[in-house]
Design a protein around this motif. Structure first.
Motif, PDB file in Angstrom:
ATOM      1  N   SER A  66       0.858  -1.189   0.000  1.00 23.63           N
ATOM      2  CA  SER A  66       0.000   0.000   0.000  1.00 23.63           C
ATOM      3  C   SER A  66       0.890   1.234   0.000  1.00 23.63           C
ATOM      4  O   SER A  66       1.751   1.380   0.874  1.00 23.63           O
ATOM      5  N   GLN A 335      -1.003   0.656 -13.168  1.00 22.80           N
ATOM      6  CA  GLN A 335      -0.984   0.841 -11.718  1.00 22.80           C
ATOM      7  C   GLN A 335      -1.400  -0.461 -11.041  1.00 22.80           C
ATOM      8  O   GLN A 335      -2.319  -1.139 -11.493  1.00 22.80           O
ATOM      9  N   VAL A 337      -3.247  -2.967  -8.469  1.00 23.66           N
ATOM     10  CA  VAL A 337      -4.511  -2.980  -7.730  1.00 23.66           C
ATOM     11  C   VAL A 337      -4.453  -4.186  -6.795  1.00 23.66           C
ATOM     12  O   VAL A 337      -4.540  -5.336  -7.242  1.00 23.66           O
ATOM     13  N   TYR A 338      -4.298  -3.915  -5.513  1.00 27.55           N
ATOM     14  CA  TYR A 338      -4.155  -4.979  -4.523  1.00 27.55           C
ATOM     15  C   TYR A 338      -5.298  -4.918  -3.508  1.00 27.55           C
ATOM     16  O   TYR A 338      -5.691  -3.822  -3.065  1.00 27.55           O
ATOM     17  N   ASP A 339      -5.795  -6.083  -3.094  1.00 28.76           N
ATOM     18  CA  ASP A 339      -6.710  -6.140  -1.957  1.00 28.76           C
ATOM     19  C   ASP A 339      -6.023  -5.586  -0.712  1.00 28.76           C
ATOM     20  O   ASP A 339      -6.649  -4.941   0.126  1.00 28.76           O
ATOM     21  N   TYR A 340      -4.731  -5.848  -0.608  1.00 30.47           N
ATOM     22  CA  TYR A 340      -3.959  -5.392   0.554  1.00 30.47           C
ATOM     23  C   TYR A 340      -4.073  -3.874   0.713  1.00 30.47           C
ATOM     24  O   TYR A 340      -4.237  -3.361   1.827  1.00 30.47           O
ATOM     25  N   ALA A 341      -3.985  -3.147  -0.407  1.00 31.11           N
ATOM     26  CA  ALA A 341      -4.057  -1.680  -0.346  1.00 31.11           C
ATOM     27  C   ALA A 341      -5.461  -1.200  -0.022  1.00 31.11           C
ATOM     28  O   ALA A 341      -5.648  -0.237   0.732  1.00 31.11           O
ATOM     29  N   GLN A 342      -6.468  -1.857  -0.589  1.00 30.80           N
ATOM     30  CA  GLN A 342      -7.846  -1.427  -0.367  1.00 30.80           C
ATOM     31  C   GLN A 342      -8.310  -1.714   1.053  1.00 30.80           C
ATOM     32  O   GLN A 342      -9.191  -1.016   1.575  1.00 30.80           O
ATOM     33  N   LEU A 343      -7.750  -2.729   1.679  1.00 24.10           N
ATOM     34  CA  LEU A 343      -8.133  -3.108   3.034  1.00 24.10           C
ATOM     35  C   LEU A 343      -7.030  -2.776   4.041  1.00 24.10           C
ATOM     36  O   LEU A 343      -7.035  -3.289   5.158  1.00 24.10           O
ATOM     37  N   GLN A 345      -4.558  -1.607   6.830  1.00 24.42           N
ATOM     38  CA  GLN A 345      -4.589  -1.069   8.179  1.00 24.42           C
ATOM     39  C   GLN A 345      -3.154  -0.966   8.670  1.00 24.42           C
ATOM     40  O   GLN A 345      -2.415  -1.955   8.690  1.00 24.42           O
TER      41      GLN A 345
END
Length: 405
Positions: A66, A335, A337-343, A345
């Motif tokens: 992220s 660019q 697109v990661y689940d890690y970045a969207q979620l 913390q």
């Protein structure tokens, strides 16, 4: 058929391959768990300006991350709090403030009608407004220096408190009827993180103005100018303007120093940074000019000035084993697109990872040439055109002769 060709083009142009990256740097970890990398000027120099081509790999396995701009965060809700029982006690102004709407707080902003004053304020806390024992929460200096054009301060800073009522006592410089209201807020605060941007600078005097000219390298964003004012400089308040090489406005603000005793109370205040943004500037060497408007006052005694940027960090979860490598230098990469970045913390215990020396990627081959065939082989195309014209010309000439006969 057309859809198949589009799909093939997307796969060739948008997909990630280690052979498409020009540069790489080893990542040095302190163990497993969440880590972060700070983007330095070596990365800025060779990565895309949007940092969209940064990738972290463990061998040939991509590690999600992220990208965070460390602007700081402050989740706060401002609340009006009732001011009660404004009165005079022992020659001083005293009043209560009902803080029961807030679970916690650490400061209080007073709305005062008083101008051109300096006053001492004492704050006490209690859960019972009629209680006899009040806890001391500290002292503050309130002031308004409108006459000297030096601003003011109406804030009471407190240790984090939960008392339902505050009792405020102010010197007689503020009358009870001049206390018109109060607001407060509370929340978790993360400070912004800044790093200095290297580059050359020049200071010169142009008429009444002091001008700093900075050369900033390609791709590097700049968001703050910071001055170092000599200790011998007396109180001041100066406006400044920030421009690019063409004179276009980038930002403005003011710097100041206020150290004085007024009405027996000491005032200490300094602000020598101004935030701005040079986003949207053309790539390549950028010129940033900072103009201090001295007016009719002598130039400030400055020992230096520098530019800063907000830190950009890549947060990621480091594996228990294995070496990580940062790759970049692919202009056509999409660019990530990661689940890690969207979620994402942030872990307060996230450790800093270090980047090793930059090296050329030995596996670099570059992306396949995606230009149309005609652009990739212009000589062949022109030979074909000339040959076609010659053949057509020969056919036309033979037709003319046949018709004549």
């Amino acid at each position: 058929m057309k859809n198949i060709l589009c799909l093939v083009a997307f796969v060739l142009l948008g997909r990630t391959s280690l052979s498409y990256f020009k540069y790489q740097r080893p990542v040095q970890l302190t163990g497993a768990g969440q880590h972060y990398l700070t983007v330095d000027e070596t990365v800025w120099k060779h990565a895309r300006s949007d940092l969209g081509d940064l990738r972290i790999y463990a061998g040939e396995i991509e590690t999600p991350y992220s990208l965070i701009v460390e602007r700081g965060s402050r989740e706060r809700k401002r609340t009006d709090v009732p001011v009660l029982q404004q009165s005079t006690v022992a020659g001083k102004t005293q009043f209560l403030i009902d803080m029961s709407q807030l679970a916690e707080y650490d400061h209080l902003d007073l709305k005062l009608a008083t101008k051109n004053f300096v006053a001492h304020a004492r704050v006490e806390g209690q859960d019972d407004p009629h209680g006899q024992r009040w806890a001391s929460l500290g002292d503050s200096i309130l002031y308004d220096l409108s006459k000297e054009n030096l601003g003011g301060n109406h804030m009471l800073r407190l240790p984090r408190a939960t008392y339902k009522y505050l009792r405020v006592t102010i010197d007689r410089a503020v009358k009870p009827e001049e206390v018109q209201g109060a607001t407060s807020e509370m929340g978790e605060e993360q400070p912004a993180l800044w790093r200095e941007v290297s580059g050359t600078s020049k200071q010169e005097q142009k008429g009444k103005d002091t001008v700093f000219t900075f050369d900033v390298a390609e791709n590097v964003p700049v968001e703050r100018v910071m001055f170092v004012v000599e200790p011998t400089q007396p109180n001041f308040r100066r406006k400044l303007e920030i421009q690019n090489e063409q004179g276009a406005w980038l930002g403005s603000g003011e710097i100041n120093r206020i150290h004085m005793v007024r009405g027996g109370q000491k005032i200490d205040s300094e602000d020598q940074n101004v935030d701005f943004s040079n986003s949207g500037q053309e790539s390549g060497l950028k010129i940033i000019k900072v103009i201090i408007r001295n007016g009719d006052d002598p130039p400030l005694r400055l020992s230096g000035a520098s530019l800063q940027q907000l830190e950009r960090r890549l947060y990621f979860d480091a594996p228990a084993r294995g070496q990580l490598t940062l790759y970049y230098g692919d202009e056509k990469l999409e660019q990530p697109v990661y689940d890690y970045a969207q979620l994402f913390q942030r872990d307060k215990a996230a450790a800093a990872a270090q980047l090793g020396a930059e090296a050329s990627n030995a596996a670099y081959t570059g992306r396949p040439d995606d230009r149309p065939w005609s652009e990739r082989h212009p000589v062949v195309l022109w030979i074909a055109i000339i040959a076609a014209v010659a053949v057509l010309g020969g056919v036309a000439l033979r037709s003319i002769r046949t018709t004549t006969v």
